[in-house]
Design an enzyme around this catalytic site. Structure first.
Site, short mmCIF file in Angstrom:
data_model
loop_
_atom_site.label_atom_id
_atom_site.label_comp_id
_atom_site.label_asym_id
_atom_site.label_seq_id
_atom_site.Cartn_x
_atom_site.Cartn_y
_atom_site.Cartn_z
N ASP A 108 42.11 30.72 34.53
CA ASP A 108 41.21 30.90 35.68
C ASP A 108 41.49 29.80 36.70
OD1 ASP A 108 39.14 31.20 37.44
OD2 ASP A 108 37.57 30.60 36.03
N ASN A 157 40.38 29.88 40.03
CA ASN A 157 39.38 29.70 41.09
C ASN A 157 37.96 29.48 40.56
OD1 ASN A 157 38.70 32.22 40.23
ND2 ASN A 157 38.85 33.23 42.22
N ASP A 213 35.88 31.24 38.50
CA ASP A 213 34.84 32.27 38.38
C ASP A 213 34.76 32.86 36.97
OD1 ASP A 213 37.15 33.74 38.26
OD2 ASP A 213 36.66 35.11 39.91
N ASP A 263 43.36 34.62 36.86
CA ASP A 263 43.81 35.11 38.17
C ASP A 263 45.22 34.61 38.49
OD1 ASP A 263 43.47 32.41 38.99
OD2 ASP A 263 41.34 32.81 39.30
N ASP A 295 53.64 46.38 35.59
CA ASP A 295 53.26 47.54 34.80
C ASP A 295 53.12 48.73 35.74
OD1 ASP A 295 52.11 48.98 32.51
OD2 ASP A 295 51.51 46.99 31.81
N ASP A 301 53.99 52.57 31.44
CA ASP A 301 52.94 52.86 30.47
C ASP A 301 53.02 54.30 29.95
OD1 ASP A 301 50.31 51.84 29.39
OD2 ASP A 301 49.60 53.66 30.39
N ASP A 308 47.55 45.42 23.08
CA ASP A 308 47.04 46.60 22.37
C ASP A 308 46.92 46.41 20.87
OD1 ASP A 308 46.79 48.18 24.61
OD2 ASP A 308 48.83 48.96 24.49
#
Ligand code: NOJ
Length: 554
Positions: free
Chosen positions: A22, A24, A26, A30, A99, A195, A322
């Site tokens: 993270d 930033n 929050d 990111d 992706d 995918d 997954d």
């Protein structure tokens, strides 16, 4: 056409950004977080990144339900920030693969909203609509058809209700896909991980599925469908203009069908993710759990190694977003360090391109949350409801603990401070309780850590032609505790010997190696005093010990 063979010498790192770092403050991972961690990624000896979806998405399936293919999810940053990450990665010699999720969109995508409006607008045929559904089940949520009031018809969703399947038979949809590919390729990305790509062409008429395949009863009619090669060729033409790689995900794919994609003049895909080796502790998917069976695992490894030995090229992976964490599955949390390292060596030195999933390199393990209400993955929740509902809750929860995809999606453990250094504020999802010991900082400081062992593995793999291009041969396939294989190229060979046992186990040296002097290149226990292999035909391996010997042949 530009050269795209680089993938053969690449080592990939997969980022599931929401839980990576993270930047930033929050509580959500990111792109700024990724930017700051690029030196760390580089230090792992990897030279390519695969980003799980970064696009705007309502997150019914955490990014695999895309509502805009040509933007970045505001939680993760902006297109400008993505470009900065991309350029910096390139400067550091790291390629970037996106992706590409084109079997389905989100139901919040503009195309779907328009398609719902009626049978005669521009987007009417972008999805698969029927007045009467067939009997297919969805992989994530009950029946594969959902009624849409507005249009007065059912739409197909092989995954969740919020993931309507695109109608790839519509040439306009394929043109949209090519536009999306160009958008990212023009920006400079190096390829795509595609995918469930083997599902994009459905059999005409959508026949009823087979009753004996409960969840995937329609799979024979949507996997490897009639036009798949044709469509992939169209996409290949686009990626060829840029020298981009195409890595296809092939759930339940067989060697035979993989070869159709990976070989031949068209070579519609460069690499494929196969699943056979993920079934060594379950029947068809992790939630149908059974005891881990090494012979089964070895059989799957060797089958793919042999089949793709001349033509084609394997992907090598043990974890991704997954699957539950590999130490908790094929290794042992009790022998955490030894088994984490052994698992690294056991797959990475096979022939193919290794992929490391975030957190795998520090030995992250499964989480065990008390209540199903704490889980967020759509498939875990469905599985819980499918488990025998007469079973006591704790039994059903135990199965979730073994199988949930959420185990691989907990925040990355950077250090031992609050929230594992992932964020300054409470993260969007639970941090694994073991973060005080299992974290990057602690493992940077420990010369003998799993993290540093991964670095040794990537270094050895990348610096050895034998480990990249050499042939593969397995010894003692029936041994239930030890996996032994050889890689050979010119006059160099490697023997990789992996114990999957929590006890000491005797290992037999293959006949032709008896009496030969090999040098121990890697071991997960303190090196024996003499690093030369003994000429004894038998030796004792410690719990989860791995040894990699290098031989110079005459
Ligand atoms: C495979 C992806 O890896 C998985 O996360 C996703 O749920 C399904 N495809 C559907 O897109």
């Amino acid at each position: 056409m530009m050269q795209r063979d680089w993938y053969k010498t690449a080592v990939f790192y997969q980022i599931w950004v929401r839980s990576f770092a993270d930047g930033n403050g929050d509580g959500i991972g990111d792109l700024y977080g990724v930017y700051k961690k690029l030196p760390y990624i580089k230090s792992l000896g990897v030279n390519a990144i695969w980003f799980s979806p970064l696009y705007p998405s309502p997150n019914a399936d955490f990014g695999y339900d895309i509502s805009d293919y040509c933007d970045i999810h505001p939680d993760y940053g902006t297109l400008d920030q993505f470009k900065k990450v991309l350029d910096r990665a390139h400067e550091m010699g790291i390629r970037v693969v996106m992706d590409l999720v084109i079997n389905h969109t989100s139901d919040e995508h503009k195309w779907f909203k328009e398609s719902c409006k009626g049978k005669d607008n521009e987007y009417s045929d972008y999805y698969i609509w029927r007045d009467k559904p067939n009997n297919w089940n969805s992989i994530f949520e009950g029946k594969a058809w959902e009624y849409n009031e507005e249009r007065g018809q059912y739409y197909l969703h092989i995954f969740a209700k919020k993931q309507p399947d695109l109608n790839m038979d519509n040439p306009k949809v394929r043109e949209e896909v090519k536009k999306i590919m160009r958008f990212w390729l023009d920006m400079g990305v190096d390829g795509f991980r595609e995918d469930v790509i083997t599902f994009i062409s459905k059999k005409e008429g959508l026949p009823d599925g087979l009753p004996f395949l409960p969840i995937v009863n329609g799979m024979p009619y949507y996997k490897d469908g009639p036009h798949i090669i044709e469509y992939l060729k169209e996409f290949r033409e686009v990626s060829d203009e840029y020298g981009a790689v195409q890595i296809g995900e092939g759930p339940m794919t067989t060697v035979r069908s993989a070869l159709k994609y990976l070989t031949g003049p068209e070579k519609t895909l460069d690499l494929m993710f196969s699943f056979d080796h993920m079934l060594a502790d379950c029947f068809y998917t992790e939630y149908l759990h059974r005891k881990f069976d090494l012979v089964k695992l070895k059989r799957a490894f060797s089958k793919w190694q042999r089949a793709l030995n001349n033509d084609g090229w394997n992907t090598l992976y043990l974890e991704n977003h997954d699957h539950p964490r590999i130490i908790s599955r094929y290794g042992s949390e009790r022998h955490w360090k030894a088994s984490g390292k052994m698992l690294a060596a056991c797959y990475m030195f096979q022939k193919g391109t290794p992929f490391i999933y975030q957190g795998q390199e520090i030995g992250m393990t499964n989480i065990r949350l008390r209540d199903i209400a704490h889980y967020v993955d759509v498939s875990s929740i469905m599985n819980f409801n499918l488990f025998n509902t007469d079973d006591p809750i704790n039994k059903r929860m135990a199965r979730i603990h073994i199988s949930s995809r959420d185990s691989s999606r907990t925040p990355m453990q950077w250090n031992g401070t609050k929230y594992a250094g992932f964020s300054r504020v409470k993260p969007w999802f639970y941090v694994n309780r073991n973060y005080k010991t299992v974290n990057v900082k602690a493992e940077e400081e420990d010369h003998g850590s799993i993290l540093n062992f991964y670095r040794k593995c990537t270094e050895l793999k990348s610096s050895s032609k034998t480990l990249i291009y050499g042939s593969y041969r397995e010894f003692f396939p029936k041994n239930r505790h030890i996996y032994t294989y050889e890689r050979k190229w010119d006059n160099i060979s490697y023997l990789v010997i992996c114990s999957f046992s929590s006890h000491g186990r005797h290992w037999n040296i293959p006949d032709e190696y008896v009496g030969r002097i090999g040098k121990l290149a890697l071991c997960n226990y303190p090196m024996p005093v003499s690093t030369a292999i003994s000429q004894k035909p038998r030796d004792l391996l410690r719990p989860y010990e791995v040894r990699v010997y290098r031989y110079k042949l005459k």
